[in-house]
Design an enzyme around this catalytic site. Structure first.
Site, PDB file in Angstrom:
ATOM      1  N   ARG A   1      39.076  78.423  61.200  1.00 51.03           N
ATOM      2  CA  ARG A   1      39.374  79.563  62.086  1.00 51.03           C
ATOM      3  C   ARG A   1      40.886  79.732  62.234  1.00 51.03           C
ATOM      4  O   ARG A   1      41.384  80.851  62.327  1.00 51.03           O
ATOM      5  CB  ARG A   1      38.707  79.354  63.452  1.00 51.03           C
ATOM      6  CG  ARG A   1      37.184  79.419  63.345  1.00 51.03           C
ATOM      7  CD  ARG A   1      36.503  79.408  64.675  1.00 51.03           C
ATOM      8  NE  ARG A   1      36.873  80.597  65.439  1.00 51.03           N
ATOM      9  CZ  ARG A   1      36.778  80.644  66.778  1.00 51.03           C
ATOM     10  NH1 ARG A   1      36.351  79.587  67.436  1.00 51.03           N
ATOM     11  NH2 ARG A   1      37.102  81.738  67.420  1.00 51.03           N
TER      12      ARG A   1
ATOM     13  N   ASP B   1      43.166  83.190  69.625  1.00 46.82           N
ATOM     14  CA  ASP B   1      44.203  83.574  68.658  1.00 46.82           C
ATOM     15  C   ASP B   1      45.504  83.846  69.402  1.00 46.82           C
ATOM     16  O   ASP B   1      45.526  83.932  70.634  1.00 46.82           O
ATOM     17  CB  ASP B   1      43.746  84.809  67.837  1.00 46.82           C
ATOM     18  CG  ASP B   1      43.552  86.065  68.693  1.00 46.82           C
ATOM     19  OD1 ASP B   1      42.454  86.658  68.671  1.00 46.82           O
ATOM     20  OD2 ASP B   1      44.515  86.470  69.400  1.00 46.82           O
TER      21      ASP B   1
ATOM     22  N   GLY C   1      37.055  94.690  75.023  1.00 52.11           N
ATOM     23  CA  GLY C   1      36.415  93.939  73.946  1.00 52.11           C
ATOM     24  C   GLY C   1      35.784  92.626  74.355  1.00 52.11           C
ATOM     25  O   GLY C   1      35.927  91.616  73.654  1.00 52.11           O
ATOM     26  N   THR C   2      35.073  92.641  75.505  1.00 48.95           N
ATOM     27  CA  THR C   2      34.331  91.435  75.873  1.00 48.95           C
ATOM     28  C   THR C   2      32.932  91.801  76.342  1.00 48.95           C
ATOM     29  O   THR C   2      32.742  92.773  77.055  1.00 48.95           O
ATOM     30  CB  THR C   2      35.050  90.602  76.961  1.00 48.95           C
ATOM     31  OG1 THR C   2      34.214  89.496  77.334  1.00 48.95           O
ATOM     32  CG2 THR C   2      35.394  91.418  78.188  1.00 48.95           C
ATOM     33  N   SER C   3      31.977  90.981  75.948  1.00 42.88           N
ATOM     34  CA  SER C   3      30.572  91.238  76.331  1.00 42.88           C
ATOM     35  C   SER C   3      30.300  90.728  77.747  1.00 42.88           C
ATOM     36  O   SER C   3      29.226  90.934  78.295  1.00 42.88           O
ATOM     37  CB  SER C   3      29.644  90.507  75.354  1.00 42.88           C
ATOM     38  OG  SER C   3      29.886  89.099  75.445  1.00 42.88           O
TER      39      SER C   3
ATOM     40  N   TYR D   1      37.498  74.386  63.218  1.00 44.69           N
ATOM     41  CA  TYR D   1      38.682  75.024  63.824  1.00 44.69           C
ATOM     42  C   TYR D   1      39.810  75.188  62.816  1.00 44.69           C
ATOM     43  O   TYR D   1      40.605  76.122  62.898  1.00 44.69           O
ATOM     44  CB  TYR D   1      39.115  74.253  65.084  1.00 44.69           C
ATOM     45  CG  TYR D   1      38.162  74.525  66.228  1.00 44.69           C
ATOM     46  CD1 TYR D   1      37.141  73.634  66.564  1.00 44.69           C
ATOM     47  CD2 TYR D   1      38.214  75.734  66.914  1.00 44.69           C
ATOM     48  CE1 TYR D   1      36.231  73.920  67.564  1.00 44.69           C
ATOM     49  CE2 TYR D   1      37.305  76.036  67.924  1.00 44.69           C
ATOM     50  CZ  TYR D   1      36.306  75.129  68.235  1.00 44.69           C
ATOM     51  OH  TYR D   1      35.398  75.429  69.218  1.00 44.69           O
TER      52      TYR D   1
ATOM     53  N   GLN E   1      40.328  85.606  76.665  1.00 43.46           N
ATOM     54  CA  GLN E   1      39.328  84.587  76.306  1.00 43.46           C
ATOM     55  C   GLN E   1      39.541  84.147  74.858  1.00 43.46           C
ATOM     56  O   GLN E   1      38.904  83.208  74.398  1.00 43.46           O
ATOM     57  CB  GLN E   1      37.911  85.153  76.460  1.00 43.46           C
ATOM     58  CG  GLN E   1      37.586  85.595  77.880  1.00 43.46           C
ATOM     59  CD  GLN E   1      36.279  86.350  77.931  1.00 43.46           C
ATOM     60  OE1 GLN E   1      35.194  85.754  78.005  1.00 43.46           O
ATOM     61  NE2 GLN E   1      36.352  87.668  77.885  1.00 43.46           N
ATOM     62  N   ASN E   2      40.425  84.859  74.159  1.00 42.38           N
ATOM     63  CA  ASN E   2      40.628  84.602  72.739  1.00 42.38           C
ATOM     64  C   ASN E   2      41.527  83.391  72.515  1.00 42.38           C
ATOM     65  O   ASN E   2      42.414  83.119  73.323  1.00 42.38           O
ATOM     66  CB  ASN E   2      41.244  85.830  72.052  1.00 42.38           C
ATOM     67  CG  ASN E   2      40.344  87.052  72.192  1.00 42.38           C
ATOM     68  OD1 ASN E   2      39.142  86.926  72.441  1.00 42.38           O
ATOM     69  ND2 ASN E   2      40.924  88.241  72.062  1.00 42.38           N
TER      70      ASN E   2
ATOM     71  N   HIS F   1      40.592  80.068  77.359  1.00 45.94           N
ATOM     72  CA  HIS F   1      39.827  79.155  76.500  1.00 45.94           C
ATOM     73  C   HIS F   1      40.711  78.410  75.524  1.00 45.94           C
ATOM     74  O   HIS F   1      40.235  77.909  74.510  1.00 45.94           O
ATOM     75  CB  HIS F   1      38.728  79.932  75.751  1.00 45.94           C
ATOM     76  CG  HIS F   1      37.724  80.531  76.683  1.00 45.94           C
ATOM     77  ND1 HIS F   1      36.920  81.585  76.327  1.00 45.94           N
ATOM     78  CD2 HIS F   1      37.427  80.260  77.975  1.00 45.94           C
ATOM     79  CE1 HIS F   1      36.139  81.905  77.351  1.00 45.94           C
ATOM     80  NE2 HIS F   1      36.440  81.121  78.370  1.00 45.94           N
TER      81      HIS F   1
HETATM   82  N1  APR Z   1      36.999  97.256  69.813  1.00 40.61           N
HETATM   83  C1  APR Z   1      36.644  96.941  71.092  1.00 40.61           C
HETATM   84  N2  APR Z   1      35.584  96.158  71.403  1.00 40.61           N
HETATM   85  C2  APR Z   1      34.856  95.688  70.369  1.00 40.61           C
HETATM   86  C3  APR Z   1      35.159  95.966  69.021  1.00 40.61           C
HETATM   87  C4  APR Z   1      36.294  96.791  68.764  1.00 40.61           C
HETATM   88  N3  APR Z   1      36.653  97.115  67.504  1.00 40.61           N
HETATM   89  N4  APR Z   1      34.235  95.344  68.231  1.00 40.61           N
HETATM   90  C5  APR Z   1      33.397  94.686  69.076  1.00 40.61           C
HETATM   91  N5  APR Z   1      33.752  94.904  70.352  1.00 40.61           N
HETATM   92  C6  APR Z   1      33.134  94.389  71.574  1.00 40.61           C
HETATM   93  C7  APR Z   1      31.634  94.177  71.502  1.00 40.61           C
HETATM   94  O1  APR Z   1      30.959  95.395  71.820  1.00 40.61           O
HETATM   95  C8  APR Z   1      31.416  93.117  72.579  1.00 40.61           C
HETATM   96  O2  APR Z   1      31.261  93.709  73.857  1.00 40.61           O
HETATM   97  O3  APR Z   1      33.670  93.114  71.810  1.00 40.61           O
HETATM   98  C9  APR Z   1      32.729  92.318  72.539  1.00 40.61           C
HETATM   99  C10 APR Z   1      32.581  90.980  71.843  1.00 40.61           C
HETATM  100  O4  APR Z   1      31.751  90.186  72.639  1.00 40.61           O
HETATM  101  P1  APR Z   1      31.609  88.622  72.256  1.00 40.61           P
HETATM  102  O5  APR Z   1      31.412  88.516  70.787  1.00 40.61           O
HETATM  103  O6  APR Z   1      30.612  88.037  73.204  1.00 40.61           O
HETATM  104  O7  APR Z   1      33.061  88.007  72.550  1.00 40.61           O
HETATM  105  P2  APR Z   1      33.639  87.561  73.948  1.00 40.61           P
HETATM  106  O8  APR Z   1      33.153  88.457  75.060  1.00 40.61           O
HETATM  107  O9  APR Z   1      35.116  87.451  73.786  1.00 40.61           O
HETATM  108  O10 APR Z   1      33.020  86.086  74.145  1.00 40.61           O
HETATM  109  C11 APR Z   1      33.471  85.365  75.287  1.00 40.61           C
HETATM  110  O11 APR Z   1      32.251  83.440  74.473  1.00 40.61           O
HETATM  111  O12 APR Z   1      31.647  82.266  72.598  1.00 40.61           O
HETATM  112  C12 APR Z   1      32.473  82.250  73.729  1.00 40.61           C
HETATM  113  O13 APR Z   1      34.539  81.150  74.012  1.00 40.61           O
HETATM  114  C13 APR Z   1      33.923  82.213  73.339  1.00 40.61           C
HETATM  115  O14 APR Z   1      35.803  83.385  74.317  1.00 40.61           O
HETATM  116  C14 APR Z   1      34.471  83.540  73.827  1.00 40.61           C
HETATM  117  C15 APR Z   1      33.516  83.904  74.947  1.00 40.61           C
END
Ligand code: APR
Length: 229
Positions: A56, A89, A170-172, A53, A86-87, A104
């Site tokens: 990071r 930062d 920007g979240t999966s 951490y 969820q970030n 988080h």
């Molecule tokens: N602009 C918009 N979206 C983007 C970009 C961008 N430039 N680059 C990547 N992405 C998208 C990807 O397509 C994906 O859908 O951002 C998402 C990132 O997904 P993850 O890496 O799974 O991140 P996240 O969804 O925030 O993860 C959730 O998982 O590991 C844990 O605690 C951690 O908070 C995190 C949580």
């Protein structure tokens, strides 16, 4: 004022140079979650977790908010904007957003390793082993590890249930309970999704915007602010 609720993930900070988790070359490709982001990892090797951490935090402090963060801050001129992120930062805050819920945690603060609600600011990038809370226990990063409770989830669900507009950036949607929040948004509320690789959400009234955050978010904010005459 209408309430805009925004749920953000690592993708909104990608163009600020901060790695996402599950994209190719994502953070979890370099580390095992079990080694650095669980209570068991902390029990097993606290110095390794602390260093993970610290590294990071160094990257977060060196990063700058991008056009997407600034656009969401600008939206507050016209709407009651609440960001649920969820970030870990602080880029939303540094861009000027005033209502940010960190599901988080946030890496710029530390927490007692025996009482999570005891949190402290961290000066600089390094939180050292041996730094203790007022109860005398080792301080750790103020982040929620896998397997730990998400204290803010009820608050976040309540906020989502009162959204007039919902924006997902920007979240999966790979991690619960955060991924379930979209289900608290009323069915008749429009849900915008901004992500180059759109996650599938089985919901009606979804408007998909397959763009990077720095393109899609300013575009949507302009539309919501009525700047597209
Ligand atoms: N602009 C918009 N979206 C983007 C970009 C961008 N430039 N680059 C990547 N992405 C998208 C990807 O397509 C994906 O859908 O951002 C998402 C990132 O997904 P993850 O890496 O799974 O991140 P996240 O969804 O925030 O993860 C959730 O998982 O590991 C844990 O605690 C951690 O908070 C995190 C949580």
């Amino acid at each position: 004022m209408k309430r805009v609720v925004v749920l953000t993930g690592a993708g909104i900070s990608a163009e600020s140079g901060l790695k996402t988790f599950r994209d190719s070359d994502g953070l979890w490709e370099g580390y095992n979650i079990e080694d650095v982001a669980t209570p068991e990892a902390w029990e097993r090797d606290p110095a390794l977790v602390q260093d993970f951490y610290n590294q990071r935090r160094k990257s977060v402090l060196a990063a700058e908010p991008n056009a997407a963060h600034f656009a969401l801050a600008k939206l507050e001129e016209r709407y009651d904007v609440i960001i649920i992120t969820q970030n870990i930062d602080d880029l939303h805050e540094r861009a000027g957003s005033t209502k940010v819920v960190h599901l988080h945690g946030i890496i710029t603060r530390s927490q007692s390793s025996v009482k999570a609600s005891l949190t402290y600011p961290i000066d600089g990038w390094e939180l050292k082993m041996g730094e203790t809370c007022e109860l005398g226990s080792q301080l750790r990063a103020h982040v929620v590890w896998f397997g730990e409770a998400v204290p803010m989830i009820e608050t976040a669900a309540q906020i989502c249930s009162q959204a007039d507009v919902f924006i997902l950036v920007g979240t999966s949607l790979a991690v619960y309970p955060a991924a379930g929040l979209i289900n608290y948004v009323p069915r008749d509320v429009t849900k915008y999704i901004i992500d180059p690789n759109l996650p599938t959400v089985g919901n009606k009234r979804v408007i998909e915007m397959p763009y990077k955050a720095t393109i899609g978010v300013p575009m949507l904010v302009d539309e919501l602010m009525g700047n597209n005459k």
